[in-house]
Write an enzyme that holds these catalytic residues in place. Structure first.
Site, PDB file in Angstrom:
ATOM      1  CB  SER A  84      -0.911  -0.004   1.227  1.00 42.30           C
ATOM      2  OG  SER A  84      -0.149  -0.248   2.387  1.00 42.30           O
ATOM      3  CB  THR A 191      -1.774   6.340   4.282  1.00 39.18           C
ATOM      4  OG1 THR A 191      -2.893   6.355   3.422  1.00 39.18           O
ATOM      5  CG2 THR A 191      -0.897   7.535   4.098  1.00 39.18           C
ATOM      6  CB  THR A 209      -0.542   6.145   0.266  1.00 41.22           C
ATOM      7  OG1 THR A 209      -1.358   4.998   0.077  1.00 41.22           O
ATOM      8  CG2 THR A 209      -1.163   7.289  -0.496  1.00 41.22           C
ATOM      9  NE  ARG A 219      -8.386   7.478  -4.677  1.00 38.82           N
ATOM     10  CZ  ARG A 219      -7.810   7.306  -3.497  1.00 38.82           C
ATOM     11  NH1 ARG A 219      -6.522   7.020  -3.437  1.00 38.82           N
ATOM     12  NH2 ARG A 219      -8.483   7.429  -2.380  1.00 38.82           N
ATOM     13  CB  THR A 242      -4.597   5.926   7.421  1.00 45.00           C
ATOM     14  OG1 THR A 242      -4.460   4.756   6.617  1.00 45.00           O
ATOM     15  CG2 THR A 242      -5.277   5.563   8.714  1.00 45.00           C
ATOM     16  N   GLY A 243      -6.908   5.584   5.354  1.00 50.77           N
ATOM     17  CA  GLY A 243      -8.227   5.067   4.996  1.00 50.77           C
ATOM     18  C   GLY A 243      -8.711   5.659   3.695  1.00 50.77           C
TER      19      GLY A 243
HETATM   20  N1  GLY Z   1      -5.571   7.442   2.335  1.00 48.30           N
HETATM   21  C1  GLY Z   1      -4.948   7.075   1.156  1.00 48.30           C
HETATM   22  C2  GLY Z   1      -5.759   7.185  -0.036  1.00 48.30           C
HETATM   23  O1  GLY Z   1      -6.984   7.228   0.030  1.00 48.30           O
HETATM   24  O2  GLY Z   1      -5.203   7.220  -1.106  1.00 48.30           O
END
Ligand code: GLY
Length: 329
Positions: A84, A191, A209, A219, A242-243
């Protein structure tokens, strides 16, 4: 429906600061001013443990707080088994590994790169953007060209394991983010955000990330957006997220947590209040994970998430420990 018990500590502090409607205010609990031993380092997920150790080593050897956060997050960036972040990160739906990163220092300066390919350490490119350009954010091809001009090496970031996972995903190609799914099988999720306060009380943060696995091409998440995935204010403290970045972007989460702390909340209360903002404003909150971690200038830390399963690492008082965050759901 609001879970009143979970809401109470954040609501109390926010109510004191006049930040939420009267109907949502609760009792006037005292706002914590407690501090912790400095230096302190806090970072997201289990991969935060080796990251914290690397950052603390930099501080102990006399490096700056900015050097510490950069070197801390370079650890998972360079680890091919973490899917990730950086090298070995899962690619987008077209098989391209595109990375987002940001860094912010005690002087309020910041730098970011978004959707950059072929560079193992995007956080170091972000630092170069901050220090060697008049800009804050470079994206895509421009970010890569800048990195190459600066002497970064162009590399293939798609490891055999990540390619295999992508090919498996392609069989159904179902585009549906699932809460904490990257937790399996390695318990490495999402992340790496890392925040540090050095022994003088100076604050810095970094965040990096590969974003959502198998995302749409182009994206970009919250991580490279200052105020969303990362924010530092040397008078107050620092926050990272994060998330599911879309929820953090829509609420400008890290800036919000810093402002809650500025208005008197502890890091824990401030993280809870920012998660509550998502719960109130974004109906899609039930389907996704978001976690915040925060530290104030006094060395007090906090963390909170929407869903269970989020953990974070704190290195303080000679101990580097993983903590399970409390969550709204
Ligand atoms: N939190 C990392 C992302 O959504 O890319």
């Amino acid at each position: 429906m609001i879970n009143r018990r979970k809401f109470i500590s954040a609501a109390a502090a926010a109510g004191m600061a006049g930040l939420i409607p009267k109907s949502l205010r609760s009792v006037n609990l005292p706002v914590s001013r407690a501090g912790g031993e400095l230096p302190v380092i806090i970072s997201t997920w289990k991969h935060g443990l080796p990251s914290n150790a690397a950052a603390m080593k930099v501080l102990k050897e006399g490096g700056s707080v900015l050097d510490a956060v950069e070197h801390g997050v370079r650890v998972p960036e360079g680890d091919p088994d973490i899917h990730s972040v950086g090298l070995g990160g899962y690619p987008d739906r077209d098989g391209r590994v595109t990375l987002d990163a940001s860094i912010m220092g005690p002087d309020g300066n910041a730098g970011s790169v978004a959707c950059i390919e072929h560079i193992v350490h995007p956080v170091s490119v972000a630092r170069k953007v901050m220090e060697d350009t008049p800009h804050e954010l470079l994206v895509g091809k421009g970010a890569l060209l800048f990195a190459l001009e600066q002497g970064f090496k162009q590399e293939n970031l798609l490891t055999p394991a990540a390619e295999k996972a992508w090919k498996k995903w392609l069989v159904k190609a179902k585009y549906e983010p699932v809460i904490n799914w990257e937790n399996e099988p390695n318990k490495y999720h999402d992340t790496i955000g890392l925040l540090a306060v050095d022994k003088k009380g100076d604050v810095a943060g970094a965040c990096t990330t590969s974003g959502m696995a198998f995302k749409m091409s182009g994206r970009v998440g919250d991580s490279p957006i200052i105020g969303a995935g990362l924010f530092v204010d040397n008078e107050v403290g620092a926050v990272t997220a994060t998330g599911m970045g879309e929820l953090v972007l829509k609420t400008l989460g890290s800036f919000l947590v810093v402002e809650f702390m500025r208005n008197g909340m502890s890091p824990q209360q401030a993280c809870e209040a920012a998660v509550m903002r998502i719960v109130h404003k974004l109906p899609e909150n039930k389907k996704f994970q978001v976690g915040y971690i925060a530290v104030n200038k006094n060395g007090e830390t906090g963390g909170y998430s929407l869903q269970p399963g989020f953990d974070y690492a704190v290195y303080q008082d000679g101990e580097n420990k993983l903590t399970d965050a409390k969550s709204y759901y």
